[in-house]
Design an enzyme around this catalytic site. Structure first.
Site, PDB file in Angstrom:
ATOM      1  N   HIS A  17       0.846  -1.203   0.000  1.00 43.37           N
ATOM      2  CA  HIS A  17       0.000   0.000   0.000  1.00 43.37           C
ATOM      3  C   HIS A  17       0.881   1.253   0.000  1.00 43.37           C
ATOM      4  O   HIS A  17       0.628   2.212  -0.733  1.00 43.37           O
ATOM      5  CB  HIS A  17      -0.897   0.055   1.245  1.00 43.37           C
ATOM      6  CG  HIS A  17      -1.949  -1.015   1.313  1.00 43.37           C
ATOM      7  ND1 HIS A  17      -2.107  -1.830   2.410  1.00 43.37           N
ATOM      8  CD2 HIS A  17      -2.911  -1.385   0.433  1.00 43.37           C
ATOM      9  CE1 HIS A  17      -3.122  -2.651   2.195  1.00 43.37           C
ATOM     10  NE2 HIS A  17      -3.634  -2.416   1.003  1.00 43.37           N
ATOM     11  N   LYS A  41     -17.959  -7.539   7.102  1.00 39.85           N
ATOM     12  CA  LYS A  41     -16.664  -8.208   7.279  1.00 39.85           C
ATOM     13  C   LYS A  41     -16.187  -8.073   8.721  1.00 39.85           C
ATOM     14  O   LYS A  41     -16.286  -6.996   9.313  1.00 39.85           O
ATOM     15  CB  LYS A  41     -15.625  -7.577   6.339  1.00 39.85           C
ATOM     16  CG  LYS A  41     -15.228  -8.477   5.172  1.00 39.85           C
ATOM     17  CD  LYS A  41     -14.023  -7.846   4.509  1.00 39.85           C
ATOM     18  CE  LYS A  41     -13.448  -8.637   3.355  1.00 39.85           C
ATOM     19  NZ  LYS A  41     -12.419  -7.840   2.662  1.00 39.85           N
ATOM     20  N   ARG A  94      -1.536  -5.849  -8.704  1.00 40.82           N
ATOM     21  CA  ARG A  94      -0.385  -6.697  -8.398  1.00 40.82           C
ATOM     22  C   ARG A  94      -0.125  -7.695  -9.505  1.00 40.82           C
ATOM     23  O   ARG A  94       1.009  -7.978  -9.860  1.00 40.82           O
ATOM     24  CB  ARG A  94      -0.621  -7.467  -7.082  1.00 40.82           C
ATOM     25  CG  ARG A  94      -0.484  -6.599  -5.873  1.00 40.82           C
ATOM     26  CD  ARG A  94      -1.143  -7.234  -4.672  1.00 40.82           C
ATOM     27  NE  ARG A  94      -2.586  -7.128  -4.765  1.00 40.82           N
ATOM     28  CZ  ARG A  94      -3.409  -7.146  -3.737  1.00 40.82           C
ATOM     29  NH1 ARG A  94      -2.937  -7.319  -2.528  1.00 40.82           N
ATOM     30  NH2 ARG A  94      -4.696  -7.037  -3.910  1.00 40.82           N
ATOM     31  N   SER A 132      -2.968  -7.783   2.536  1.00 43.28           N
ATOM     32  CA  SER A 132      -3.284  -7.772   3.968  1.00 43.28           C
ATOM     33  C   SER A 132      -3.720  -9.167   4.422  1.00 43.28           C
ATOM     34  O   SER A 132      -3.355  -9.626   5.503  1.00 43.28           O
ATOM     35  CB  SER A 132      -4.400  -6.773   4.265  1.00 43.28           C
ATOM     36  OG  SER A 132      -4.012  -5.475   3.890  1.00 43.28           O
TER      37      SER A 132
HETATM   38  N1  LIG Z   1       1.097  -5.144  -2.606  1.00 43.03           N
HETATM   39  C1  LIG Z   1       0.310  -4.374  -3.320  1.00 43.03           C
HETATM   40  N2  LIG Z   1       0.735  -3.838  -4.470  1.00 43.03           N
HETATM   41  C2  LIG Z   1      -0.069  -3.065  -5.242  1.00 43.03           C
HETATM   42  N3  LIG Z   1      -1.342  -2.767  -4.934  1.00 43.03           N
HETATM   43  C3  LIG Z   1      -1.816  -3.260  -3.786  1.00 43.03           C
HETATM   44  C4  LIG Z   1      -1.032  -4.080  -2.924  1.00 43.03           C
HETATM   45  N4  LIG Z   1      -1.811  -4.433  -1.856  1.00 43.03           N
HETATM   46  C5  LIG Z   1      -2.998  -3.867  -2.064  1.00 43.03           C
HETATM   47  N5  LIG Z   1      -3.025  -3.165  -3.208  1.00 43.03           N
HETATM   48  C6  LIG Z   1      -4.122  -2.422  -3.793  1.00 43.03           C
HETATM   49  O1  LIG Z   1      -4.593  -1.488  -2.860  1.00 43.03           O
HETATM   50  C7  LIG Z   1      -5.999  -1.309  -2.974  1.00 43.03           C
HETATM   51  C8  LIG Z   1      -6.671  -1.557  -1.631  1.00 43.03           C
HETATM   52  O2  LIG Z   1      -6.473  -2.890  -1.331  1.00 43.03           O
HETATM   53  P1  LIG Z   1      -6.986  -3.671  -0.063  1.00 43.03           P
HETATM   54  O3  LIG Z   1      -7.263  -2.788   1.065  1.00 43.03           O
HETATM   55  O4  LIG Z   1      -7.998  -4.666  -0.511  1.00 43.03           O
HETATM   56  O5  LIG Z   1      -5.620  -4.427   0.269  1.00 43.03           O
HETATM   57  P2  LIG Z   1      -5.291  -5.940   0.177  1.00 43.03           P
HETATM   58  O6  LIG Z   1      -3.859  -6.068   0.566  1.00 43.03           O
HETATM   59  O7  LIG Z   1      -5.712  -6.485  -1.168  1.00 43.03           O
HETATM   60  O8  LIG Z   1      -6.202  -6.503   1.341  1.00 43.03           O
HETATM   61  P3  LIG Z   1      -7.094  -7.828   1.374  1.00 43.03           P
HETATM   62  O9  LIG Z   1      -6.100  -8.959   1.350  1.00 43.03           O
HETATM   63  O10 LIG Z   1      -7.839  -7.706   2.664  1.00 43.03           O
HETATM   64  O11 LIG Z   1      -7.987  -7.763   0.157  1.00 43.03           O
HETATM   65  C9  LIG Z   1      -6.417  -2.271  -4.086  1.00 43.03           C
HETATM   66  O12 LIG Z   1      -6.449  -1.570  -5.307  1.00 43.03           O
HETATM   67  C10 LIG Z   1      -5.313  -3.295  -4.110  1.00 43.03           C
HETATM   68  O13 LIG Z   1      -5.192  -3.896  -5.385  1.00 43.03           O
HETATM   69 MG   LIG Z   2      -7.773  -6.761  -1.685  1.00 43.27          MG
END
Ligand SMILES: Nc1ncnc2c1ncn2[C@@H]1O[C@H](COP(=O)(O)OP(=O)(O)OP(=O)(O)O)[C@@H](O)[C@H]1O
Ligand SMILES: [Mg+2]
Length: 164
Positions: A17, A41, A94, A132
């Site tokens: 993030h 959730k 990703r 996450s």
């Molecule tokens: N490592 C990462 N690299 C690039 N984008 C990311 C990454 N982690 C999350 N994002 C992006 O950040 C935004 C918010 O994601 P989110 O809060 O769902 O995080 P997540 O890590 O995917 O969590 P979860 O596993 O709970 O879905 C989304 O557009 C997601 O694709």
């Molecule tokens: Mg996600």
């Protein structure tokens, strides 16, 4: 003045993030990190805990002159984005697996509100497998999180587990 919304659960914030936020800072004058409140959730961290952690770790990133705020919202993202007078929504991609869902959301959001563009950003390869969900899973099974989340987040996760 270009303002973007970066929406997500941030449960918890990861280095992936933060990588996206740093990249977003090169494009936008202001980024609002907006935590989506999802009553269906069961989160690991409360909204307040997530906001506090984000606030703390954002102090450590490369932001240039970009103003970063942390907020939370409920309901339709485009309604929230309009209320904030945002120009764009930032999302991270990703892998191909993210693409399909993100494309669907971006096109639906465009239909709902054509004035707001979705901007996709790619993280450094190092973070291309970090989510996450996976971070929580690895942590709960006793794995090492160094380099995947900021040290403060790992400490908060340890505190949380100890207090349960
Ligand atoms: N490592 C990462 N690299 C690039 N984008 C990311 C990454 N982690 C999350 N994002 C992006 O950040 C935004 C918010 O994601 P989110 O809060 O769902 O995080 P997540 O890590 O995917 O969590 P979860 O596993 O709970 O879905 C989304 O557009 C997601 O694709
Ligand atoms: Mg996600």
């Amino acid at each position: 003045m270009r303002r973007a919304i970066y929406p997500g659960s941030f449960d918890p914030v990861t280095n992936g993030h933060l990588d996206i936020i740093e990249r977003g800072c090169k494009l936008f004058d202001e980024i609002i990190i907006a935590i989506l409140v999802n009553p269906d959730k069961q989160p690991f961290f409360s909204i307040d805990e997530r906001r506090e952690m984000l606030g703390a770790v954002l102090k450590t990133i490369e932001r240039g002159t970009c103003v970063i705020q942390v907020d939370h919202f409920q309901g339709l993202l485009v309604h929230y984005a309009l209320a904030q007078k945002a120009d764009a929504i930032v999302r991270g991609i990703r892998a191909i697996s993210d693409y399909e869902y993100e494309l669907q959301m971006a096109l639906m959001n465009r239909r709902l509100e054509p004035s707001i563009e979705t901007v996709f950003m790619m993280p450094a390869e190092t973070y291309s497998y970090v989510s996450s969900r996976l971070v929580k899973e690895v942590f709960q099974l006793g794995g090492e999180l160094k380099g995947l989340v900021p040290p403060l987040v790992e400490a908060r996760m340890r505190d949380k587990l100890a207090s349960d």
